[in-house]
Design an enzyme around this catalytic site. Structure first.
Site, PDB file in Angstrom:
ATOM      1  N   PHE A 167       0.850  -1.186   0.000  1.00 10.69           N
ATOM      2  CA  PHE A 167       0.000   0.000   0.000  1.00 10.69           C
ATOM      3  C   PHE A 167       0.896   1.251   0.000  1.00 10.69           C
ATOM      4  O   PHE A 167       1.845   1.338   0.775  1.00 10.69           O
ATOM      5  CB  PHE A 167      -0.902  -0.005   1.233  1.00 10.69           C
ATOM      6  CG  PHE A 167      -1.985   1.025   1.190  1.00 10.69           C
ATOM      7  CD1 PHE A 167      -3.114   0.834   0.403  1.00 10.69           C
ATOM      8  CD2 PHE A 167      -1.883   2.189   1.932  1.00 10.69           C
ATOM      9  CE1 PHE A 167      -4.122   1.788   0.364  1.00 10.69           C
ATOM     10  CE2 PHE A 167      -2.894   3.154   1.881  1.00 10.69           C
ATOM     11  CZ  PHE A 167      -4.011   2.948   1.100  1.00 10.69           C
ATOM     12  N   ASP A 223       1.191  -4.489   8.914  1.00 12.28           N
ATOM     13  CA  ASP A 223       0.055  -3.590   8.732  1.00 12.28           C
ATOM     14  C   ASP A 223      -1.201  -4.459   8.625  1.00 12.28           C
ATOM     15  O   ASP A 223      -1.315  -5.273   7.704  1.00 12.28           O
ATOM     16  CB  ASP A 223       0.254  -2.739   7.469  1.00 12.28           C
ATOM     17  CG  ASP A 223      -0.820  -1.675   7.311  1.00 12.28           C
ATOM     18  OD1 ASP A 223      -1.948  -1.891   7.778  1.00 12.28           O
ATOM     19  OD2 ASP A 223      -0.523  -0.625   6.703  1.00 12.28           O
ATOM     20  N   TYR A 271     -11.332   2.353  10.590  1.00 12.01           N
ATOM     21  CA  TYR A 271     -12.528   2.685   9.792  1.00 12.01           C
ATOM     22  C   TYR A 271     -12.869   1.658   8.722  1.00 12.01           C
ATOM     23  O   TYR A 271     -13.794   1.858   7.960  1.00 12.01           O
ATOM     24  CB  TYR A 271     -12.382   4.067   9.141  1.00 12.01           C
ATOM     25  CG  TYR A 271     -11.105   4.270   8.332  1.00 12.01           C
ATOM     26  CD1 TYR A 271     -10.996   3.784   7.040  1.00 12.01           C
ATOM     27  CD2 TYR A 271     -10.020   4.948   8.875  1.00 12.01           C
ATOM     28  CE1 TYR A 271      -9.834   3.961   6.312  1.00 12.01           C
ATOM     29  CE2 TYR A 271      -8.853   5.131   8.154  1.00 12.01           C
ATOM     30  CZ  TYR A 271      -8.763   4.634   6.875  1.00 12.01           C
ATOM     31  OH  TYR A 271      -7.615   4.807   6.160  1.00 12.01           O
ATOM     32  N   LYS A 272     -12.120   0.556   8.656  1.00 13.92           N
ATOM     33  CA  LYS A 272     -12.421  -0.465   7.645  1.00 13.92           C
ATOM     34  C   LYS A 272     -13.312  -1.532   8.283  1.00 13.92           C
ATOM     35  O   LYS A 272     -14.472  -1.254   8.559  1.00 13.92           O
ATOM     36  CB  LYS A 272     -11.116  -0.999   7.071  1.00 13.92           C
ATOM     37  CG  LYS A 272     -10.396   0.089   6.247  1.00 13.92           C
ATOM     38  CD  LYS A 272      -9.026  -0.307   5.741  1.00 13.92           C
ATOM     39  CE  LYS A 272      -8.449   0.824   4.896  1.00 13.92           C
ATOM     40  NZ  LYS A 272      -7.010   0.653   4.623  1.00 13.92           N
ATOM     41  N   ARG A 307     -12.837  -4.023  -7.073  1.00 15.58           N
ATOM     42  CA  ARG A 307     -12.668  -4.630  -5.757  1.00 15.58           C
ATOM     43  C   ARG A 307     -14.009  -4.735  -5.042  1.00 15.58           C
ATOM     44  O   ARG A 307     -14.783  -3.776  -5.009  1.00 15.58           O
ATOM     45  CB  ARG A 307     -11.775  -3.675  -4.958  1.00 15.58           C
ATOM     46  CG  ARG A 307     -10.768  -4.289  -4.087  1.00 15.58           C
ATOM     47  CD  ARG A 307      -9.790  -3.277  -3.548  1.00 15.58           C
ATOM     48  NE  ARG A 307     -10.351  -2.101  -2.907  1.00 15.58           N
ATOM     49  CZ  ARG A 307      -9.811  -1.483  -1.864  1.00 15.58           C
ATOM     50  NH1 ARG A 307      -8.709  -1.957  -1.324  1.00 15.58           N
ATOM     51  NH2 ARG A 307     -10.352  -0.402  -1.350  1.00 15.58           N
TER      52      ARG A 307
HETATM   53  C1  PLP Z   1      -6.271   1.814   4.403  1.00 17.32           C
HETATM   54  C2  PLP Z   1      -4.825   1.543   4.611  1.00 17.32           C
HETATM   55  C3  PLP Z   1      -4.033   2.491   5.284  1.00 17.32           C
HETATM   56  C4  PLP Z   1      -4.628   3.812   5.666  1.00 17.32           C
HETATM   57  O1  PLP Z   1      -3.761   4.656   6.307  1.00 17.32           O
HETATM   58  P1  PLP Z   1      -4.312   6.028   6.910  1.00 17.32           P
HETATM   59  O2  PLP Z   1      -3.188   6.588   7.613  1.00 17.32           O
HETATM   60  O3  PLP Z   1      -5.492   5.664   7.765  1.00 17.32           O
HETATM   61  O4  PLP Z   1      -4.814   6.842   5.774  1.00 17.32           O
HETATM   62  C5  PLP Z   1      -2.710   2.163   5.541  1.00 17.32           C
HETATM   63  N1  PLP Z   1      -2.187   0.977   5.138  1.00 17.32           N
HETATM   64  C6  PLP Z   1      -2.926   0.076   4.459  1.00 17.32           C
HETATM   65  C7  PLP Z   1      -2.325  -1.205   4.038  1.00 17.32           C
HETATM   66  C8  PLP Z   1      -4.259   0.349   4.170  1.00 17.32           C
HETATM   67  O5  PLP Z   1      -4.990  -0.532   3.489  1.00 17.32           O
END
Ligand code: PLP
Length: 412
Positions: A126, A197, A222-223, A371
Site C-alpha cells: 500500500f 500492517d 474505519y475499515k 474490488r
Molecule cells: C487503508 C490503509 C491504510 C490507511 O492509512 P491512513 O493513515 O489511515 O490513511 C494504511 N495501510 C494500508 C495497508 C491500508 O490498506
C-alpha cells in the site's frame, strides 16, 4: 454451484450471524461491497456520539477526562482491539492514523537494530506504507534504504543488513493474505524485527499476534472495525519491547507523568509511551461502538461466512459474466485470501462507476482492479446474487460505456 436465488434465501435464514445486519444502518437500495475501505455505520453510533457530545462534553466539561474515563480511552479501546488481534492487555493503543503509527513504530524498530540499514517490504505494498518508510529513511539521514521485492522473494531478501521487515498482511488490491507466523519467524531468524500492517485484517480474519510472535503492528479503525471515516487507528507493541523502544514523537501524553509537567521527557513504561498528544474523544467513542460490535461476533463464524460469501461471488461472476473479460486476482485457496474479491478488467473504472450508479458499491483500484469487500456482519448471500445480477446487466448491455461513468473523481 448455486443457480437459484431461493437457495441463498435459505442460507441467509440459517446464518448464525444474520442478526448482526440489524445492528447496522444501511441505506435502502444499496448493496455495500466496500466495507473493506469504509465500514458501514452501526445503529448505536449516533446515540453514543450524541451522548458523548451532550452529556460528557456539554455538561461534564473538563471533568470528563476523569469522570467519563476519557484519559484512559486510547488504552481501553486498544485493549478491546487487542482481543480481536490476539494481543495481551496493555499492548495495543488506539491512536492517530495508520500512517502516523507506522512512522512511530518503524522508527522505534530501526532504533533497536543499529547498524542495519534496510527496511524490507513487498513490491506493490500500500503506497502510504512505502511513502512513510521512504520519508523516515530520508529524515534519519543515516543512509537507510527501503527495499521492495516481490512477495515470492521476501525470505531470500532477509539478509543481515535488514533491520525491519515491513509487510501488509492482506494485499489491498488482490486480497491475498500472507502467512504471518511463517514470515515473522523468517524475519526473526534473519535477526530482523517485523512490522505488520493489519489494515485489511483486523475484524476480518482470525489473528493471533502474540502466538505468532509479532514485534509491531498497526491497523485501521474505519475499515472492518466500522469506526467511521478517519477513525483513530491502532498500534501493537509486543510486551517485551515496550520498555526498550524510543519513539520519534515524544509528546507529553507519552511521558511517565504527564501531569507532573516536568521540563524533560521521561518515557512512560508501557504502551502509553506510544501516545503523542490528546486523543480525539468523539471519534474514539464512535470507534468503540464498532469494536464492541465486532467483539460480539464469534471470529470463527465471521471467517467461515466470509469465505463462503467470497466463494459465492467468485462462482457467480464466473457463471454469469464468464465471457465479459474479468480475471480473478484473488487467490482461490482459503488460507491465502482474506475478505475481499478482486477482478482485473480493462474497463474496471467505468464498470465500478456504473455499478455504483445502480446501488452496488464496490470500488476501483488503479490501474485496472475492481474490488469487492466482503463484510459478513451486514452482507447476505442474496446480496451477492443481486449484485451479480446488476453486474451481468451492466456488462451484457454495455452500460459502463456511457460517458458519465468514465469521469474520474478525486476519490476512487
Ligand atoms: C487503508 C490503509 C491504510 C490507511 O492509512 P491512513 O493513515 O489511515 O490513511 C494504511 N495501510 C494500508 C495497508 C491500508 O490498506
Amino acid at each position: 454451484m448455486v443457480d437459484r436465488r431461493e437457495a441463498l434465501v435459505g442460507l441467509d435464514a440459517a446464518d448464525p450471524l444474520a442478526g448482526f445486519r440489524d445492528a447496522f444502518s444501511l441505506p435502502e437500495g444499496v448493496i455495500y461491497l466496500d466495507g473493506n475501505s469504509l465500514g458501514a455505520l452501526p445503529v448505536a453510533t449516533a446515540g453514543r456520539v450524541a451522548a458523548v457530545v451532550a452529556a460528557e462534553w456539554g455538561r461534564g466539561l473538563i471533568r470528563s477526562w476523569n469522570d467519563a474515563g476519557w484519559i484512559g480511552l486510547p488504552e481501553a479501546v486498544g485493549d478491546k482491539i487487542g482481543r480481536l488481534i490476539g494481543a495481551a492487555p496493555g499492548s495495543v493503543l488506539a491512536a492517530d492514523s495508520t500512517s502516523v503509527n507506522l512512522y512511530k513504530l518503524l522508527a522505534a524498530a530501526l532504533g533497536l537494530r543499529p547498524g542495519r540499514r534496510v527496511i524490507l517490504t513487498e513490491a506493490g505494498n500500500f503506497p502510504t506504507d512505502v511513502y512513510i518508510a521512504d520519508g523516515l529513511a530520508a529524515s534519519l539521514g543515516e543512509g537507510h534504504e527501503v527495499r521492495a521485492v516481490p512477495a515470492g522473494g521476501l525470505r531470500e531478501a532477509m539478509t543481515p543488513e535488514v533491520a525491519v521487515v515491513m509487510l501488509t498482511h492482506v494485499n489491498y488490491r488482490t486480497g491475498a493474505m500472507h502467512d504471518m507466523a511463517a514470515l515473522t519467524a523468517a524475519a526473526h531468524a534473519a535477526g530482523a524485527l517485523i512490522v505488520w500492517d493489519l489494515a485489511h485484517s483486523a475484524g476480518a480474519v482470525p489473528l493471533d499476534v502474540a502466538a505468532d510472535r509479532v514485534d509491531f503492528a498497526v491497523g485501521c479503525g474505519y475499515k472492518f472495525l466500522n469506526g467511521g471515516p478517519g477513525a483513530p487507528a491502532f498500534l501493537y507493541v509486543a510486551p517485551g519491547l515496550q520498555g526498550q523502544v524510543r519513539y520519534p514523537l515524544t509528546g507529553w501524553l507519552g511521558h511517565a507523568a504527564p501531569f507532573a509537567f516536568e521540563d524533560r521527557f521521561r518515557p512512560a513504561a508501557g504502551i502509553a509511551r506510544a501516545t503523542v498528544g490528546t486523543p480525539s474523544i468523539i471519534a474514539m467513542a464512535a470507534l468503540e461502538v464498532g469494536v464492541d460490535l465486532a467483539l460480539r461476533a464469534p471470529m470463527a463464524a465471521v471467517r467461515a461466512k466470509s469465505l463462503a460469501l467470497s466463494r459465492l461471488l467468485i462462482d457467480l461472476v464466473a457463471a454469469r459474466c464468464g465471457d465479459a473479460g474479468f480475471t480473478l486476482v484473488t487467490p482461490l485457496a482459503d488460507a491465502e485470501r482474506a475478505s475481499q474479491v478482486s477482478f482485473r478488467h480493462a474497463h474496471a473504472y467505468p464498470i465500478a462507476q456504473a455499478l455504483i450508479a445502480r446501488g452496488v458499491i464496490g470500488d476501483f483500484r488503479a490501474p485496472d482492479v475492481l474490488r469487492f469487500g466482503i463484510t459478513p456482519l451486514y452482507l447476505r448471500y442474496v446480496d451477492l446474487w443481486d449484485a451479480v445480477d446488476v453486474l451481468a446487466d451492466v456488462m451484457t448491455r454495455e452500460i459502463w460505456r456511457e460517458a458519465r461513468f468514465s469521469m474520474v473523481r478525486v476519490v476512487t
